[in-house]
Design an enzyme around this catalytic site. Structure first.
Site, PDB file in Angstrom:
ATOM      1  N   GLU A   6     -11.590  -5.436   9.565  1.00 16.99           N
ATOM      2  CA  GLU A   6     -11.050  -4.648  10.025  1.00 16.99           C
ATOM      3  C   GLU A   6     -11.700  -3.455  10.921  1.00 16.99           C
ATOM      4  O   GLU A   6     -12.935  -3.407  10.894  1.00 16.99           O
ATOM      5  CB  GLU A   6     -10.537  -3.483   8.565  1.00 16.99           C
ATOM      6  CG  GLU A   6      -9.656  -4.276   7.672  1.00 16.99           C
ATOM      7  CD  GLU A   6      -8.387  -4.346   8.098  1.00 16.99           C
ATOM      8  OE1 GLU A   6      -7.964  -3.246   9.041  1.00 16.99           O
ATOM      9  OE2 GLU A   6      -7.579  -5.117   7.509  1.00 16.99           O
TER      10      GLU A   6
ATOM     11  N   HIS B 227      -5.964   1.530  13.429  1.00 14.55           N
ATOM     12  CA  HIS B 227      -6.717   0.536  13.086  1.00 14.55           C
ATOM     13  C   HIS B 227      -5.988  -0.739  13.273  1.00 14.55           C
ATOM     14  O   HIS B 227      -4.847  -1.021  13.600  1.00 14.55           O
ATOM     15  CB  HIS B 227      -6.361   0.720  11.479  1.00 14.55           C
ATOM     16  CG  HIS B 227      -6.972   2.124  10.863  1.00 14.55           C
ATOM     17  ND1 HIS B 227      -6.527   2.684   9.632  1.00 14.55           N
ATOM     18  CD2 HIS B 227      -8.068   2.800  11.279  1.00 14.55           C
ATOM     19  CE1 HIS B 227      -7.086   3.820   9.599  1.00 14.55           C
ATOM     20  NE2 HIS B 227      -7.907   3.700  10.553  1.00 14.55           N
TER      21      HIS B 227
ATOM     22  N   ASP C  52     -12.471   7.457  11.051  1.00 16.66           N
ATOM     23  CA  ASP C  52     -11.691   7.386  12.168  1.00 16.66           C
ATOM     24  C   ASP C  52     -12.517   8.501  13.285  1.00 16.66           C
ATOM     25  O   ASP C  52     -12.357   8.034  14.534  1.00 16.66           O
ATOM     26  CB  ASP C  52     -10.371   8.056  12.013  1.00 16.66           C
ATOM     27  CG  ASP C  52      -9.451   6.990  11.216  1.00 16.66           C
ATOM     28  OD1 ASP C  52      -9.803   5.854  11.281  1.00 16.66           O
ATOM     29  OD2 ASP C  52      -8.567   7.300  10.679  1.00 16.66           O
TER      30      ASP C  52
ATOM     31  N   TYR D 130       3.716   0.561   2.615  1.00 14.05           N
ATOM     32  CA  TYR D 130       3.197  -0.814   3.638  1.00 14.05           C
ATOM     33  C   TYR D 130       3.457  -1.922   2.793  1.00 14.05           C
ATOM     34  O   TYR D 130       3.182  -2.177   1.659  1.00 14.05           O
ATOM     35  CB  TYR D 130       1.807  -0.501   4.039  1.00 14.05           C
ATOM     36  CG  TYR D 130       1.184   0.510   4.763  1.00 14.05           C
ATOM     37  CD1 TYR D 130       0.738   0.414   6.095  1.00 14.05           C
ATOM     38  CD2 TYR D 130       1.015   1.847   4.074  1.00 14.05           C
ATOM     39  CE1 TYR D 130       0.418   1.309   6.569  1.00 14.05           C
ATOM     40  CE2 TYR D 130       0.356   2.966   4.762  1.00 14.05           C
ATOM     41  CZ  TYR D 130      -0.010   2.701   6.146  1.00 14.05           C
ATOM     42  OH  TYR D 130      -0.651   3.758   6.684  1.00 14.05           O
TER      43      TYR D 130
ATOM     44  N   LYS E  94       2.599  -5.533   9.341  1.00 10.92           N
ATOM     45  CA  LYS E  94       3.143  -4.422   8.453  1.00 10.92           C
ATOM     46  C   LYS E  94       4.457  -4.018   8.864  1.00 10.92           C
ATOM     47  O   LYS E  94       4.912  -4.032   9.960  1.00 10.92           O
ATOM     48  CB  LYS E  94       1.954  -3.247   8.930  1.00 10.92           C
ATOM     49  CG  LYS E  94       0.543  -3.364   8.692  1.00 10.92           C
ATOM     50  CD  LYS E  94      -0.481  -2.289   9.096  1.00 10.92           C
ATOM     51  CE  LYS E  94      -1.779  -2.488   8.990  1.00 10.92           C
ATOM     52  NZ  LYS E  94      -2.599  -1.236   9.324  1.00 10.92           N
TER      53      LYS E  94
ATOM     54  N   ASN F 108       0.862  -1.144  -0.094  1.00 15.35           N
ATOM     55  CA  ASN F 108       0.065  -0.032  -0.046  1.00 15.35           C
ATOM     56  C   ASN F 108       0.782   1.325   0.087  1.00 15.35           C
ATOM     57  O   ASN F 108       2.042   1.133   0.443  1.00 15.35           O
ATOM     58  CB  ASN F 108      -0.848  -0.075   1.154  1.00 15.35           C
ATOM     59  CG  ASN F 108      -1.779  -1.297   1.561  1.00 15.35           C
ATOM     60  OD1 ASN F 108      -2.236  -1.724   0.274  1.00 15.35           O
ATOM     61  ND2 ASN F 108      -2.289  -1.522   2.555  1.00 15.35           N
TER      62      ASN F 108
END
Length: 207
Positions: A143, A62, A168, A132, A72, A49
């Site tokens: 998620e 997250h 968020d 990422y 990650k 990403n």
């Protein structure tokens, strides 16, 4: 390449060696063998990403359901961010603890977060660009988010009036997510990571 474990169990800071001369610069920003030696298994590369943010933008916190979770490997290829890891694993000795690492295009550090940890960042410059590497593909049904300005987490974001996405801004507090039963379980996370094969795949994948 230097790899240092952070105060949040399951997270590491990686500082690469840079080789520069008047022509430019070369850096090994990711080495699967060095990371595997530090964390105990290779990172399975399932998705890459790129995120671009304006100064003052805060993204996170997250996290993903475990299994399979989403490990990650994050680095900043342009500008600078404060990258934040939060331990959201219920039963963890460092539950609720957070640690921030400055990632920028000067020192070119990276952060590795194992499955079950929460992640967020604050852009310190315009056009702050994060790269990422992820161990699993994005699964919106698995998620979740915790509000990045939650007083219980007390993250010290370096921004006056952080700019949040609608998602968020509407995220629940840590207490609300904990009460809902959505937070990862520490033992389950440890068991999942311990069951990863030498190639980074889970034995349960059957591949």
């Amino acid at each position: 390449m230097k790899i240092r474990q952070l105060s949040v169990e399951g997270a590491w800071e990686i500082t690469p060696q840079q080789h520069g001369d008047p022509r430019g610069l070369f850096v090994e920003w990711y080495r699967f063998d060095a990371l595997a030696e530090a964390v105990g298994h290779p990172l399975r590369l399932a998705q890459g990403n790129l995120s671009v943010s304006a100064r003052g933008v805060v993204r996170g916190i997250h996290f993903a359901d475990v299994p399979p979770g989403q490990a990650k490997y994050v680095t900043c290829v342009r500008g600078a961010v404060l990258d934040v890891t939060v331990d959201l694993r219920v039963g963890s000795p460092t539950f609720g603890r957070w640690e921030g690492v400055r990632l920028d295009d000067v020192d070119r550090r990276a952060v590795y977060l194992s499955e079950g940890l929460g992640h967020g960042f604050c852009a310190l410059t315009d056009d702050a660009t994060l790269s990422y590497l992820c161990s699993a593909t994005y699964n919106p049904a698995a998620e979740h988010a915790v509000h990045p300005l939650d007083a219980e987490l007390a993250i010290e974001w370096p921004a006056d009036g952080p700019r949040l996405s609608a998602r968020d801004a509407a995220a629940p507090t840590l207490a609300q997510v904990r009460d809902s039963g959505l937070l990862p379980d520490y033992r389950a996370c440890r068991s999942f990571v311990a069951g990863l094969r030498p190639d980074g795949m889970s034995y349960s994948d059957g591949i």
